[in-house]
Design a protein around this motif. Structure first.
Motif, PDB file in Angstrom:
ATOM      1  N   VAL A 192       0.843  -1.204   0.000  1.00 56.49           N
ATOM      2  CA  VAL A 192       0.000   0.000   0.000  1.00 56.49           C
ATOM      3  C   VAL A 192       0.874   1.249   0.000  1.00 56.49           C
ATOM      4  O   VAL A 192       0.668   2.166  -0.797  1.00 56.49           O
ATOM      5  N   THR A 252       2.349   1.800  -3.359  1.00 62.78           N
ATOM      6  CA  THR A 252       1.393   2.337  -4.327  1.00 62.78           C
ATOM      7  C   THR A 252       1.179   3.827  -4.102  1.00 62.78           C
ATOM      8  O   THR A 252       1.147   4.619  -5.050  1.00 62.78           O
ATOM      9  N   VAL A 253       1.035   4.204  -2.822  1.00 65.24           N
ATOM     10  CA  VAL A 253       0.852   5.623  -2.514  1.00 65.24           C
ATOM     11  C   VAL A 253       2.061   6.418  -3.002  1.00 65.24           C
ATOM     12  O   VAL A 253       1.920   7.489  -3.600  1.00 65.24           O
ATOM     13  N   LEU A 257       1.648   6.917  -6.665  1.00 62.45           N
ATOM     14  CA  LEU A 257       0.557   7.844  -6.959  1.00 62.45           C
ATOM     15  C   LEU A 257       0.972   9.279  -6.664  1.00 62.45           C
ATOM     16  O   LEU A 257       0.684  10.194  -7.436  1.00 62.45           O
ATOM     17  N   PHE A 293      -7.758   9.316  10.205  1.00 59.76           N
ATOM     18  CA  PHE A 293      -8.563  10.303   9.481  1.00 59.76           C
ATOM     19  C   PHE A 293      -8.359  11.693  10.080  1.00 59.76           C
ATOM     20  O   PHE A 293      -8.290  12.689   9.368  1.00 59.76           O
ATOM     21  N   GLY A 301      -7.249  14.959   8.317  1.00 63.54           N
ATOM     22  CA  GLY A 301      -8.198  16.054   8.237  1.00 63.54           C
ATOM     23  C   GLY A 301      -7.769  17.282   9.011  1.00 63.54           C
ATOM     24  O   GLY A 301      -8.403  18.327   8.924  1.00 63.54           O
ATOM     25  N   VAL A 326       4.491  15.046   2.672  1.00 65.27           N
ATOM     26  CA  VAL A 326       3.445  15.053   3.694  1.00 65.27           C
ATOM     27  C   VAL A 326       2.382  14.006   3.373  1.00 65.27           C
ATOM     28  O   VAL A 326       1.944  13.257   4.256  1.00 65.27           O
ATOM     29  N   VAL A 327       1.986  13.925   2.096  1.00 63.67           N
ATOM     30  CA  VAL A 327       1.004  12.909   1.718  1.00 63.67           C
ATOM     31  C   VAL A 327       1.543  11.524   2.073  1.00 63.67           C
ATOM     32  O   VAL A 327       0.847  10.699   2.679  1.00 63.67           O
ATOM     33  N   LEU A 334       1.633  10.974   5.967  1.00 60.62           N
ATOM     34  CA  LEU A 334       0.299  10.770   6.538  1.00 60.62           C
ATOM     35  C   LEU A 334      -0.269   9.417   6.126  1.00 60.62           C
ATOM     36  O   LEU A 334      -0.874   8.712   6.937  1.00 60.62           O
ATOM     37  N   ALA A 335      -0.049   9.026   4.853  1.00 60.07           N
ATOM     38  CA  ALA A 335      -0.547   7.728   4.402  1.00 60.07           C
ATOM     39  C   ALA A 335       0.148   6.602   5.165  1.00 60.07           C
ATOM     40  O   ALA A 335      -0.486   5.622   5.575  1.00 60.07           O
ATOM     41  N   PHE A 360      -1.248   6.272   8.571  1.00 63.53           N
ATOM     42  CA  PHE A 360      -2.557   5.635   8.510  1.00 63.53           C
ATOM     43  C   PHE A 360      -2.420   4.120   8.363  1.00 63.53           C
ATOM     44  O   PHE A 360      -3.089   3.355   9.047  1.00 63.53           O
ATOM     45  N   VAL A 361      -1.510   3.711   7.473  1.00 62.56           N
ATOM     46  CA  VAL A 361      -1.308   2.272   7.256  1.00 62.56           C
ATOM     47  C   VAL A 361      -0.827   1.601   8.541  1.00 62.56           C
ATOM     48  O   VAL A 361      -1.320   0.535   8.932  1.00 62.56           O
TER      49      VAL A 361
END
Lengths: 290, 305
Positions: free
Chosen positions: B15, B18-19, B22, B240, B244, B276-277, B280-281, B284-285
C-alpha cells in the motif's frame, strides 16, 4: 448456501419519530433541489452584482436592516440571499456529479470483486485499502493547487477519491446475492456473465447503493465547502457556501451573522440528506451496511 | 499468528509503495515543474537553471526511482521554499499535529464511550434516541464552521480559551473539540451496537445467573467484548483526524504538518507536498495495522482472516 436477507425487507415497525425525521430530510432536500434548479428565477438580485455603497447590511432580524436585502449583503455589497441560493446550486451540482462519478468507479470495482472473487477480489480490496490510506482533503487540495481551481477539476478529483464506500458495499452485497437461487437459475438458463451482473445482481443490490449515494452526496458537499473555505475549491466569484464563509471570516468577530447564515444552510442541507438516507436505509432494511 | 503478521506487513508495504507511486504521478500532473518553481517573470535561463538544479532534466523514470530510493531510506528531499530538509520540516511540525490528533481522539472517546454504553443499556428509550440525534447532528456539522463558531463563542464572547495559535494546552482544546466532533458519531454508534450485541449474548446471561453486579457485567464482560471493533475504529479515526487536521490547523493557525502542507501547496513546493502525503498515508497504514493486530490479540478468531 447462505440465503442472507439482502433482498428481503426486514424493516421493523416504523416508529413515528423516525418517519417524521425522514420527512424533514425529504422536505429539506426538496427545497434545496428546487433552489438549485430554479436559482436564476428565484434570486431577488444578481448574486454577482457588487454595490460598495451597501456593504455588510444586516439581515432582517437585526436593527437597521434594508428591506431590499432580507439576509443582508456581504463585504462587497452583494445580496446574501441571492448568493445563498446560487451557492445551493453549486453544492447540489457538486454533490450529484461527484456521487455519479464515484458510483461508477466504486460499483464497477465492488461488483467485479464480489462477483468474480479470487485475484480480482484481492486487487479490488487492495485498491480500497490504498484509497483509504490517502488523506482526501490533502490530495484534493494538492491537485487543485497544482492544476488551478475550476469546478470541473474539483468534481473529477473528488469523484476519483470518494468511491471507497460504494466499492465496499457493492462488493459485500454482491457476494451475498451471488449465491442466491435466482442467480443459479440464470446460470442454468445459459445467461451470459454480463447479463447476470447487469440484470440479476445489480437490481438486487441497488437499494443498498442508493443509501450509500445519499451519504456520498452529503460527504461531497461537506468536502467541497471545506476545500472552498481553504481557497482551493470553487473559484471566486462563484458563491460557494464554503467560499462565502472564508470571505466573511475577517468580519465574523464584529458581525457573526456573516458566517452563521451560510454555515447554517450548509449544516441543514447535509443534515437533511443524512436524515433522508437514514430513512431510506430503514425502508430497505439495510441496517447492516454502514 | 506469525503468518497473519507477515501477511499484514506485506500488504502494508505494498500500500505504501502504491501511494508513493501515486504521489509522484500527482506532482508531475501540473506539467513543467521548473516553470512553476521559477515563478512568474522568470527567463528561459532561470527555468533551465532550476531544471538542472533540481534534477528535473533527467528522464521521468530516473527521477521516480531516485525518489523511491531516497524515500525508502528516509530522505524526503529538500524544500524549494524553505531551503531546508523536508524530513526536518515535517519532524519539527509533527508534534503539533500529533498532539492535536490525540487530543481529538481522547475527547471523542470520553464523549462517545459513555454515550454509546448508556444508549445501549437504555435501548429504544428517549435517551437512546437523543444520542442518535446527537450523532446525526455531529455528522452534518462542517468542521471548519464549528471551529469558527467556537472561536466566536468560547474565544471572544466568553473569553475562556485562546482564539488561535499554539502554546500551552489551552490552545489545543478548541481544535481538539472540533476534530473530536468528526469521530464521535461513528464511535458512539459502534459502541452502542457492540454493547447491544454483547448484552444479548450467552456469557452475559451466565454472568447474570451467577448474580454478578450490574456494573461488573456491563464494564467487565460486555464492554470488553464491545471494545474490539471500537478500538479498531478509534485507530482508523485517529488516522482520518491526522489527515483532516489540515483544515483545523488552517482555521486555528496552528503550525502543524497540515499547515505546512497548505503553505507548500500554495507555493508550489512539491517535495514537501508529496512528502506530507506519503508520511500521513504511512501513519494511517501503520495505525490500521496496529488496530488489526490488537484485534487479533484480543480475539483469536480473527487471526485466520
Amino acid at each position: 448456501m447462505s440465503t442472507a436477507n439482502v433482498v428481503t425487507v426486514t424493516a421493523g415497525p416504523r416508529r413515528g419519530w423516525k418517519s417524521a425525521s425522514t420527512w424533514v430530510g425529504a422536505v429539506i432536500v426538496g427545497i434545496a433541489v428546487i433552489c438549485a434548479v430554479a436559482a436564476p428565477m428565484l434570486v431577488p438580485h444578481d448574486p454577482f452584482a457588487q454595490d460598495l455603497g451597501k456593504r455588510l447590511l444586516v439581515p432582517f432580524w437585526m436593527e437597521g436592516t434594508d428591506p431590499e436585502h432580507i439576509l443582508g449583503t456581504d463585504q462587497l455589497g452583494r445580496d446574501y440571499l441571492s448568493r445563498l441560493i446560487w451557492g445551493c446550486r453549486i453544492s447540489i451540482f457538486i454533490g450529484v456529479t461527484v456521487t455519479i462519478l464515484s458510483a461508477l468507479i466504486g460499483i464497477t470495482l465492488g461488483v467485479l470483486g464480489g462477483f468474480m472473487g479470487g485475484w480480482v477480489d484481492d486487487v479490488v480490496l487492495f485498491a480500497v485499502t490504498t484509497r483509504l490510506s490517502i488523506p482526501v482533503v490533502l490530495v484534493a487540495l494538492a491537485v487543485v493547487g497544482l492544476l488551478g481551481s475550476s469546478l470541473n477539476l474539483l468534481v473529477i478529483t473528488l469523484g476519483l477519491l470518494l468511491w471507497d464506500r460504494f466499492a465496499v458495499v457493492a462488493r459485500s452485497t454482491t457476494m451475498q446475492v451471488r449465491n442466491l437461487d435466482f442467480v443459479a437459475a440464470a446460470w442454468c438458463a445459459g445467461c451470459s456473465r454480463f447479463h447476470i451482473l447487469a440484470r440479476e445482481v445489480l437490481p438486487n443490490i441497488a437499494s443498498h447503493l442508493v443509501v450509500v449515494a445519499t451519504l456520498e452526496v452529503a460527504l461531497a458537499i461537506l468536502l467541497e465547502a471545506a476545500l472552498s473555505f481553504l481557497g482551493l475549491g470553487v473559484p471566486p466569484p462563484l458563491p460557494s457556501w464554503g467560499l462565502m464563509i472564508a470571505e466573511a471570516k475577517d468580519y465574523m468577530f464584529f458581525s457573526p451573522w456573516v458566517i452563521v447564515i451560510p454555515g447554517v444552510v450548509l449544516f441543514l442541507l447535509v443534515l437533511g440528506i443524512n436524515l433522508l438516507g437514514d430513512g431510506l436505509r430503514d425502508q430497505f432494511g439495510a441496517s447492516a451496511d454502514r | 499468528m506469525l503468518r497473519f503478521l507477515i501477511r499484514r506487513l506485506i500488504v502494508a508495504i505494498l500500500v505504501v509503495g502504491t501511494v508513493l507511486t501515486l504521489v509522484f504521478v500527482l506532482t508531475r500532473l501540473s506539467g513543467d515543474l521548473a516553470i512553476s518553481i521559477a515563478g512568474p517573470g522568470a527567463t528561459q535561463l532561470d527555468i533551465d537553471t532550476v531544471r538542472k538544479a533540481y534534477g528535473l532534466d533527467r528522464p521521468v523514470l530516473t527521477q521516480f526511482f531516485d525518489w523511491v530510493g531516497r524515500a525508502a531510506t528516509g530522505d524526503l528531499g529538500e524544500s524549494f521554499f524553505f531551503k531546508a530538509r523536508v524530513s526536518t520540516l515535517i519532524a519539527e511540525r509533527m508534534p503539533v499535529t500529533l498532539t492535536l490528533g490525540f487530543t481529538g481522539l481522547v475527547i471523542a472517546l470520553i464523549v462517545s464511550l459513555p454515550l454509546g454504553i448508556l444508549a445501549a443499556v437504555r435501548e429504544n428509550t428517549g435517551f437512546d434516541r437523543a444520542v442518535q440525534v446527537v450523532a446525526l447532528l455531529g455528522q452534518a456539522m462542517p468542521s471548519f464552521w464549528l471551529g469558527l463558531l467556537l472561536m466566536i463563542v468560547l474565544g471572544l464572547q466568553l473569553g475562556w480559551l485562546p482564539i488561535s495559535g499554539t502554546g500551552s494546552w489551552e490552545y489545543y482544546v478548541m481544535p481538539g473539540i472540533v476534530l473530536a466532533f468528526s469521530a464521535i458519531p461513528a464511535l458512539t454508534r459502534l459502541t452502542r451496537a457492540g454493547m447491544i450485541q454483547a448484552m444479548s449474548s450467552d456469557y452475559i446471561r451466565t454472568a447474570r445467573a451467577k448474580g454478578l453486579s450490574r456494573a461488573s457485567i456491563l464494564l467487565k464482560h460486555a464492554l470488553r467484548n464491545a471494545a474490539i471493533p471500537v478500538v479498531a475504529i478509534a485507530a482508523v479515526q485517529l488516522g482520518f483526524m491526522l489527515g483532516g487536521s489540515i483544515v483545523i490547523e488552517q482555521v486555528f493557525a496552528m503550525h502543524g504538518v497540515g499547515f505546512l502542507a497548505w503553505e507548500s501547496i500554495s507555493k508550489n513546493d512539491f517535495p514537501v507536498v508529496q512528502a506530507v502525503v506519503l508520511v500521513l498515508a504511512t501513519i494511517f497504514v501503520v495505525l490500521t495495522m496496529l488496530a488489526d493486530l490488537m484485534n487479533a490479540m484480543l480475539d483469536p478468531r480473527l487471526r485466520g482472516a
